[in-house]
Design a protein around this motif. Structure first.
Motif, PDB file in Angstrom:
ATOM      1  N   THR A 109       0.829  -1.203   0.000  1.00 54.48           N
ATOM      2  CA  THR A 109       0.000   0.000   0.000  1.00 54.48           C
ATOM      3  C   THR A 109       0.865   1.254   0.000  1.00 54.48           C
ATOM      4  OG1 THR A 109      -1.885  -1.078   1.062  1.00 54.48           O
ATOM      5  CG2 THR A 109      -1.716   1.296   1.315  1.00 54.48           C
ATOM      6  N   ILE A 110       1.973   1.222   0.728  1.00 47.68           N
ATOM      7  CA  ILE A 110       2.895   2.371   0.707  1.00 47.68           C
ATOM      8  C   ILE A 110       3.363   2.632  -0.719  1.00 47.68           C
ATOM      9  CG2 ILE A 110       5.153   3.211   1.454  1.00 47.68           C
ATOM     10  CD1 ILE A 110       4.709   1.670   4.082  1.00 47.68           C
ATOM     11  N   SER A 111       3.709   1.575  -1.449  1.00 45.90           N
ATOM     12  CA  SER A 111       4.133   1.736  -2.851  1.00 45.90           C
ATOM     13  C   SER A 111       3.009   2.314  -3.699  1.00 45.90           C
ATOM     14  CB  SER A 111       4.576   0.380  -3.419  1.00 45.90           C
ATOM     15  OG  SER A 111       5.713  -0.103  -2.753  1.00 45.90           O
ATOM     16  N   PHE A 112       1.780   1.867  -3.466  1.00 46.89           N
ATOM     17  CA  PHE A 112       0.620   2.390  -4.195  1.00 46.89           C
ATOM     18  C   PHE A 112       0.444   3.886  -3.916  1.00 46.89           C
ATOM     19  CE2 PHE A 112      -4.116   3.084  -3.856  1.00 46.89           C
ATOM     20  CZ  PHE A 112      -4.337   3.241  -5.217  1.00 46.89           C
ATOM     21  N   PHE A 113       0.555   4.277  -2.645  1.00 51.15           N
ATOM     22  CA  PHE A 113       0.421   5.693  -2.297  1.00 51.15           C
ATOM     23  C   PHE A 113       1.525   6.528  -2.942  1.00 51.15           C
ATOM     24  CE2 PHE A 113      -2.590   7.005   1.177  1.00 51.15           C
ATOM     25  CZ  PHE A 113      -3.452   5.933   1.018  1.00 51.15           C
ATOM     26  N   LYS A 114       2.722   5.982  -3.023  1.00 48.37           N
ATOM     27  CA  LYS A 114       3.807   6.711  -3.687  1.00 48.37           C
ATOM     28  C   LYS A 114       3.520   6.845  -5.175  1.00 48.37           C
ATOM     29  CE  LYS A 114       7.475   5.516  -0.399  1.00 48.37           C
ATOM     30  NZ  LYS A 114       8.754   4.783  -0.180  1.00 48.37           N
ATOM     31  N   ASP A 115       2.990   5.802  -5.788  1.00 49.14           N
ATOM     32  CA  ASP A 115       2.681   5.828  -7.217  1.00 49.14           C
ATOM     33  C   ASP A 115       1.628   6.881  -7.549  1.00 49.14           C
ATOM     34  OD1 ASP A 115       4.478   3.796  -7.678  1.00 49.14           O
ATOM     35  OD2 ASP A 115       2.969   2.204  -7.725  1.00 49.14           O
TER      36      ASP A 115
END
Length: 503
Positions: A109-115
């Motif tokens: 989810t952290i990666s998704f938020f960064k994307d």
């Protein structure tokens, strides 16, 4: 530019030649403190590409994800939610005490938020990364310790207040070029007609004509406004109005358990996530930063009523008792024998002092009100139908013992936006059920498997039975000492949808 795509009416297949373009209403930006107010009641209906019903974390995450993709960033989007906070700028004061409503965000989810460009806003507020977790039960037979390094990761997750996640997503969507408008109201009714028998529909027809031909859904709101959309997304929670109006059936049950949540304070900062399984249910102590932690304590409804009403001193004593010697002893070297029994599977990871059992930091102060809510499991039998898709809690509600609920919802938002983008790339109507079923086919197996795992844990710890206690201890022992299994468990819990033992 003309787009050509195939569709079906009964058993007949025909082709439509429709010039594809996003609907343009010259949509106003999101309502802000400068232009807040209801869209004029009874005004002429507006036409949108997508209507997102529910402006919570998952609904706004979908809007941000659409705004981040080249083929979807110009879609005309309506967000329908009666929460007045969405119509004004969010201000979170650093000196405010942490809110008890938090989410444990996985690395995926952290990666998704960064994307989607939202993580930068999260980092401006209070949040707490953690790189280790300890899990044990009241029998004292065994425990499991997880470190991010065991799976070659920097962190296991990050605990963030829900208001911070919501504010961060709202800040991000406000700065995007996505044409969007918030309707501060509730959905009253939704109408979707069958496709007309005509093999060709002129996309320049009026909204009413397109609706009559089955090319648009019509939404009527409680404040008297109405609008049309190619696709309606239900992101409106466990009691979803969209799911109800669309006729989606659900499967599930209520647990005879409530969860008490609150914020507590320590004398030292907590950097570990702790979870102890007690006879009545799990107790989690999650770091939230600045010497604060979040409590999620599962228990019977009667117990939750009692623990909500007792004095602060007695509640703190009960928490510290439950996290220490309460209900049973600390875990000792396992009755299953030395960890050397599993040395052939350790994969080269040596045991260190960091793998030893630790006692959680003492709780010294209650920093918020105590809130209680009932627990249940609910799953929609379908996620998609013609012009409708469900995401988040509207599609699935899970037990909170592993903090996976909102992460599943963010996964839904990411996948749905990707499927919509793929549909636009080949000229498909984004409300066609054949396209939306691709989203369902991707997300449903992953969500069902996670729900099954969480429900299995809940049921396994709802019985206090000697032989079962031994089996649970063996499972903990294996998760702690068998390195490949430990790595698989960490990867799965981090959002990598691979099953332990089958990775």
């Amino acid at each position: 530019m003309n787009r050509i795509f195939a569709t079906k009416a009964g058993s007949d297949v025909y082709r439509l030649r429709i010039p594809w373009r996003p609907f343009s209403n010259d949509a106003a930006p999101l309502l802000s403190s400068q232009n807040a107010g209801n869209p004029e009641k009874g005004s002429e209906a507006k036409q949108y590409d997508i209507a997102i019903v529910g402006g919570g974390m998952v609904g706004l995450a979908l809007a941000c994800s659409l705004a981040s993709r080249p083929l979807t960033r110009h879609l005309n989007v309506a967000i329908i939610d009666s929460n007045p906070a969405l119509g004004r700028k969010h201000f979170i004061k650093k000196e405010d005490l942490p809110d008890p409503r938090v989410s444990t965000i996985t690395p995926a989810t952290i990666s998704f938020f960064k994307d989607i460009g939202a993580w930068q806003f999260v980092e401006q507020h209070r949040h707490a990364y953690f790189d280790k977790m300890q899990v044990w039960d009241y029998t004292g037979l065994s425990y499991a310790k997880y470190n991010a390094r065991d799976a070659d990761k920097e962190v296991l997750g990050c605990v963030v207040e829900n208001k911070v996640l919501l504010s961060s997503l709202l800040s991000r969507v406000q700065e995007t070029v996505l044409p969007k408008k918030i309707y501060p109201s509730r959905l009253n009714s939704m109408s979707i007609l069958p496709n007309s028998s005509s093999s060709e529909v002129d996309s320049t027809l009026s909204m009413t004509a397109l609706f009559t031909h089955g090319r648009l859904a019509k939404l009527e709101l409680e404040d008297g406004n109405s609008l049309y959309a190619k696709l309606v997304v239900g992101a409106d929670g466990g009691k979803s109005r969209v799911r109800e109006l669309a006729g989606f059936r659900t499967t599930g049950w209520n647990y005879s358990q409530n969860a008490i949540i609150c914020t507590v304070e320590h004398d030292v900062e907590n950097h570990c996530a702790w979870q102890r399984f007690l006879p009545s249910g799990p107790l989690a102590l999650l770091p939230i930063g600045d010497k604060f932690s979040n409590i999620v304590w599962t228990m019977s409804p009667k117990e939750s009523s009692e623990f909500k009403s007792i004095t602060e001193d007695n509640f703190l004593k009960a928490v510290n008792h439950a996290l220490d010697y309460g209900y049973g002893p600390h875990p000792t070297p396992s009755i299953l024998g030395s960890s050397d029994l599993f040395s052939w599977l350790k994969g080269g990871i040596s045991k260190s002092a960091n793998d030893c059992f630790e006692i959680p930091p003492k709780v010294v102060k209650l920093a918020s009100e105590r809130m209680a809510f009932p627990l249940s499991l609910r799953h929609a039998n379908d996620y998609a139908s013609k012009r409708v898709a469900l995401i988040g809690d509207a599609a699935h509600t899970v037990h909170p013992l592993a903090g996976q609920g909102v992460n599943l919802g963010f996964g839904d938002a990411s996948t749905l936006s990707s499927v919509i983008s793929e549909g636009i790339a080949v000229g498909t109507d984004i409300g066609e059920v054949s396209l939306l079923k691709k989203y369902e086919a991707d997300r449903k197996p992953a969500n069902v498997m996670m729900m099954a795992v969480l429900d299995g844990f809940q049921k396994a710890y709802s019985v206090d039975f000697g032989p079962l206690n031994i089996l649970r201890a063996a499972a903990f022992h294996g998760a702690h000492h068998i390195s490949p299994l430990k790595k698989s468990i960490i990867s799965y819990a981090s959002g990598e949808m691979r099953l332990p033992l089958f990775a």
